[in-house]
Scaffold this active site. Structure first.
Site, PDB file in Angstrom:
ATOM      1  N   PRO A  12       0.787  -1.233   0.000  1.00 21.25           N
ATOM      2  CA  PRO A  12       0.000   0.000   0.000  1.00 21.25           C
ATOM      3  C   PRO A  12       0.819   1.283   0.000  1.00 21.25           C
ATOM      4  O   PRO A  12       1.852   1.369   0.666  1.00 21.25           O
ATOM      5  CB  PRO A  12      -0.825  -0.103   1.295  1.00 21.25           C
ATOM      6  CG  PRO A  12      -0.067  -1.059   2.149  1.00 21.25           C
ATOM      7  CD  PRO A  12       0.568  -2.033   1.201  1.00 21.25           C
ATOM      8  N   ASN A  13       0.328   2.216  -0.758  1.00 23.98           N
ATOM      9  CA  ASN A  13       0.837   3.592  -0.850  1.00 23.98           C
ATOM     10  C   ASN A  13       2.134   3.723  -1.641  1.00 23.98           C
ATOM     11  O   ASN A  13       2.595   4.830  -1.903  1.00 23.98           O
ATOM     12  CB  ASN A  13       1.006   4.222   0.549  1.00 23.98           C
ATOM     13  CG  ASN A  13      -0.290   4.242   1.326  1.00 23.98           C
ATOM     14  OD1 ASN A  13      -1.292   4.752   0.827  1.00 23.98           O
ATOM     15  ND2 ASN A  13      -0.316   3.664   2.517  1.00 23.98           N
ATOM     16  N   ARG A  20       4.976  11.047  -2.426  1.00 20.16           N
ATOM     17  CA  ARG A  20       4.625  10.661  -1.048  1.00 20.16           C
ATOM     18  C   ARG A  20       5.767  10.992  -0.096  1.00 20.16           C
ATOM     19  O   ARG A  20       6.862  10.415  -0.215  1.00 20.16           O
ATOM     20  CB  ARG A  20       4.360   9.152  -1.012  1.00 20.16           C
ATOM     21  CG  ARG A  20       4.084   8.622   0.371  1.00 20.16           C
ATOM     22  CD  ARG A  20       4.146   7.102   0.405  1.00 20.16           C
ATOM     23  NE  ARG A  20       3.874   6.637   1.745  1.00 20.16           N
ATOM     24  CZ  ARG A  20       4.087   5.410   2.184  1.00 20.16           C
ATOM     25  NH1 ARG A  20       4.589   4.490   1.353  1.00 20.16           N
ATOM     26  NH2 ARG A  20       3.821   5.080   3.419  1.00 20.16           N
ATOM     27  N   TYR A  25      10.872   9.322   1.703  1.00 22.05           N
ATOM     28  CA  TYR A  25      10.999   8.328   0.635  1.00 22.05           C
ATOM     29  C   TYR A  25      11.694   8.841  -0.624  1.00 22.05           C
ATOM     30  O   TYR A  25      11.900   8.087  -1.568  1.00 22.05           O
ATOM     31  CB  TYR A  25       9.610   7.782   0.276  1.00 22.05           C
ATOM     32  CG  TYR A  25       8.941   7.087   1.440  1.00 22.05           C
ATOM     33  CD1 TYR A  25       9.466   5.913   1.974  1.00 22.05           C
ATOM     34  CD2 TYR A  25       7.781   7.605   2.033  1.00 22.05           C
ATOM     35  CE1 TYR A  25       8.871   5.272   3.050  1.00 22.05           C
ATOM     36  CE2 TYR A  25       7.178   6.973   3.109  1.00 22.05           C
ATOM     37  CZ  TYR A  25       7.727   5.815   3.613  1.00 22.05           C
ATOM     38  OH  TYR A  25       7.137   5.184   4.688  1.00 22.05           O
ATOM     39  N   ASN A  75       8.111  -5.521  -0.520  1.00 19.60           N
ATOM     40  CA  ASN A  75       7.929  -4.324   0.301  1.00 19.60           C
ATOM     41  C   ASN A  75       6.441  -4.258   0.613  1.00 19.60           C
ATOM     42  O   ASN A  75       5.640  -3.780  -0.204  1.00 19.60           O
ATOM     43  CB  ASN A  75       8.398  -3.058  -0.414  1.00 19.60           C
ATOM     44  CG  ASN A  75       8.321  -1.843   0.520  1.00 19.60           C
ATOM     45  OD1 ASN A  75       7.750  -1.922   1.609  1.00 19.60           O
ATOM     46  ND2 ASN A  75       8.894  -0.731   0.088  1.00 19.60           N
ATOM     47  N   ALA A  78       2.995  -0.735   5.106  1.00 25.42           N
ATOM     48  CA  ALA A  78       2.487  -0.780   6.485  1.00 25.42           C
ATOM     49  C   ALA A  78       2.011  -2.177   6.892  1.00 25.42           C
ATOM     50  O   ALA A  78       1.991  -2.500   8.086  1.00 25.42           O
ATOM     51  CB  ALA A  78       1.359   0.228   6.640  1.00 25.42           C
ATOM     52  N   HIS A  81       3.895  -4.383   9.399  1.00 26.97           N
ATOM     53  CA  HIS A  81       3.783  -4.218  10.843  1.00 26.97           C
ATOM     54  C   HIS A  81       2.456  -4.707  11.404  1.00 26.97           C
ATOM     55  O   HIS A  81       2.221  -4.605  12.602  1.00 26.97           O
ATOM     56  CB  HIS A  81       3.960  -2.728  11.193  1.00 26.97           C
ATOM     57  CG  HIS A  81       5.073  -2.068  10.435  1.00 26.97           C
ATOM     58  ND1 HIS A  81       6.382  -2.466  10.547  1.00 26.97           N
ATOM     59  CD2 HIS A  81       5.073  -1.064   9.511  1.00 26.97           C
ATOM     60  CE1 HIS A  81       7.142  -1.720   9.750  1.00 26.97           C
ATOM     61  NE2 HIS A  81       6.368  -0.867   9.106  1.00 26.97           N
ATOM     62  N   ASP A  88       1.777 -15.715   6.982  1.00 30.39           N
ATOM     63  CA  ASP A  88       1.354 -17.087   6.677  1.00 30.39           C
ATOM     64  C   ASP A  88       1.492 -17.387   5.186  1.00 30.39           C
ATOM     65  O   ASP A  88       1.828 -18.511   4.803  1.00 30.39           O
ATOM     66  CB  ASP A  88      -0.090 -17.306   7.124  1.00 30.39           C
ATOM     67  CG  ASP A  88      -0.228 -17.429   8.638  1.00 30.39           C
ATOM     68  OD1 ASP A  88       0.807 -17.507   9.333  1.00 30.39           O
ATOM     69  OD2 ASP A  88      -1.376 -17.448   9.125  1.00 30.39           O
ATOM     70  N   GLU A  99      12.534  -9.314   2.569  1.00 33.08           N
ATOM     71  CA  GLU A  99      11.732  -8.161   2.996  1.00 33.08           C
ATOM     72  C   GLU A  99      12.559  -6.904   2.743  1.00 33.08           C
ATOM     73  O   GLU A  99      13.718  -6.831   3.176  1.00 33.08           O
ATOM     74  CB  GLU A  99      11.420  -8.309   4.498  1.00 33.08           C
ATOM     75  CG  GLU A  99      10.690  -7.114   5.075  1.00 33.08           C
ATOM     76  CD  GLU A  99      10.523  -7.238   6.597  1.00 33.08           C
ATOM     77  OE1 GLU A  99      10.593  -8.358   7.149  1.00 33.08           O
ATOM     78  OE2 GLU A  99      10.332  -6.179   7.227  1.00 33.08           O
ATOM     79  N   HIS A 101      12.631  -2.452   2.584  1.00 24.67           N
ATOM     80  CA  HIS A 101      12.035  -1.145   2.859  1.00 24.67           C
ATOM     81  C   HIS A 101      12.955  -0.076   2.303  1.00 24.67           C
ATOM     82  O   HIS A 101      14.190  -0.198   2.383  1.00 24.67           O
ATOM     83  CB  HIS A 101      11.847  -0.927   4.357  1.00 24.67           C
ATOM     84  CG  HIS A 101      11.000  -1.987   4.985  1.00 24.67           C
ATOM     85  ND1 HIS A 101       9.635  -2.015   4.846  1.00 24.67           N
ATOM     86  CD2 HIS A 101      11.328  -3.088   5.705  1.00 24.67           C
ATOM     87  CE1 HIS A 101       9.158  -3.078   5.467  1.00 24.67           C
ATOM     88  NE2 HIS A 101      10.166  -3.755   5.996  1.00 24.67           N
ATOM     89  N   ARG A 108      12.879   5.009  12.717  1.00 24.61           N
ATOM     90  CA  ARG A 108      11.585   5.719  12.678  1.00 24.61           C
ATOM     91  C   ARG A 108      10.738   5.372  13.917  1.00 24.61           C
ATOM     92  O   ARG A 108      11.284   4.944  14.925  1.00 24.61           O
ATOM     93  CB  ARG A 108      10.877   5.378  11.356  1.00 24.61           C
ATOM     94  CG  ARG A 108      11.731   5.780  10.140  1.00 24.61           C
ATOM     95  CD  ARG A 108      11.029   5.492   8.842  1.00 24.61           C
ATOM     96  NE  ARG A 108       9.783   6.248   8.711  1.00 24.61           N
ATOM     97  CZ  ARG A 108       8.864   6.012   7.776  1.00 24.61           C
ATOM     98  NH1 ARG A 108       9.065   5.044   6.890  1.00 24.61           N
ATOM     99  NH2 ARG A 108       7.750   6.733   7.719  1.00 24.61           N
TER     100      ARG A 108
HETATM  101  C1  DQA Z   1       8.107   1.192   4.051  1.00 24.00           C
HETATM  102  C2  DQA Z   1       8.178   1.397   5.573  1.00 24.00           C
HETATM  103  C3  DQA Z   1       6.827   1.143   6.211  1.00 24.00           C
HETATM  104  O1  DQA Z   1       6.906   1.347   7.614  1.00 24.00           O
HETATM  105  C4  DQA Z   1       5.787   2.098   5.647  1.00 24.00           C
HETATM  106  O2  DQA Z   1       4.522   1.816   6.187  1.00 24.00           O
HETATM  107  C5  DQA Z   1       5.748   2.082   4.160  1.00 24.00           C
HETATM  108  C6  DQA Z   1       7.020   2.052   3.434  1.00 24.00           C
HETATM  109  C7  DQA Z   1       9.438   1.566   3.357  1.00 24.00           C
HETATM  110  O3  DQA Z   1       9.626   1.140   2.221  1.00 24.00           O
HETATM  111  O4  DQA Z   1      10.266   2.272   3.931  1.00 24.00           O
HETATM  112  O5  DQA Z   1       4.703   2.172   3.549  1.00 24.00           O
HETATM  113  O6  DQA Z   1       7.852  -0.171   3.795  1.00 24.00           O
END
Ligand code: DQA
Length: 148
Positions: A12-13, A20, A25, A75, A78, A81, A88, A99, A101, A108
């Site tokens: 997401p996002n 953003r 970022y 990635n 959110a 978390h 799963d 994983e 980021h 953070r």
């Molecule tokens: C993120 C870090 C996450 O905490 C956050 O919710 C994101 C982006 C990152 O790429 O730094 O959406 O995954």
């Protein structure tokens, strides 16, 4: 012979990258990241699937669809978390998952310090911006010849 494939899955996002929260970022867009990933995959002779969704269930299905791949670069934004379902799915798919980021989540807010995914991931790379993805692809490529 067909090439090994790596799935890059974005949550997401991340479609809003570029505009953003640029202080966190940067201004690199998701299309820029895809181009970097394609170049890195080509360097290693890998095929690439690159996808983004804002929906948790879609991410679950994208992880299922990656079964049989060399690896997943995830990635989850959110959902990292919050999501037992994604954890799963990674376990169920049995695909080596990195994983990633863009930001250093440990520098953070406290709630970003916990990941439901890290314990079932092959490894975690964070804090290097778009390079986090490139490094993850290189790690998966190396995993073809290095011991687990
Ligand atoms: C993120 C870090 C996450 O905490 C956050 O919710 C994101 C982006 C990152 O790429 O730094 O959406 O995954």
């Amino acid at each position: 012979m067909s090439q090994a494939v790596v799935h890059i899955l974005n949550g997401p996002n991340l479609n809003l990258l570029g505009t953003r929260e640029p202080g966190i970022y940067g201004t690199t867009t998701l299309a820029d990241i895809e181009a970097l990933c394609r170049a890195e995959a080509e360097r290693h002779g890998l095929d690439l699937v690159f996808r983004q969704t804002n929906h948790e269930g879609d991410l679950v299905e994208m992880i299922h669809a990656a079964r049989g791949a060399l690896g997943i670069v995830l990635n989850a934004g959110a959902y990292t978390h919050t999501s037992v379902a994604l954890r799963d799915a990674i376990s169920a798919a049995g695909v080596s998952t990195v994983e990633v980021h863009l930001s250093n989540v440990f520098a953070r807010e406290d709630f970003r310090h916990h990941s439901y995914l890290s314990p079932v991931a092959r490894g975690v790379i964070c804090g290097f911006g778009a390079m986090s993805y490139v490094l993850a692809i290189a790690a998966l490529a190396a995993s073809r010849t290095l011991p687990a």
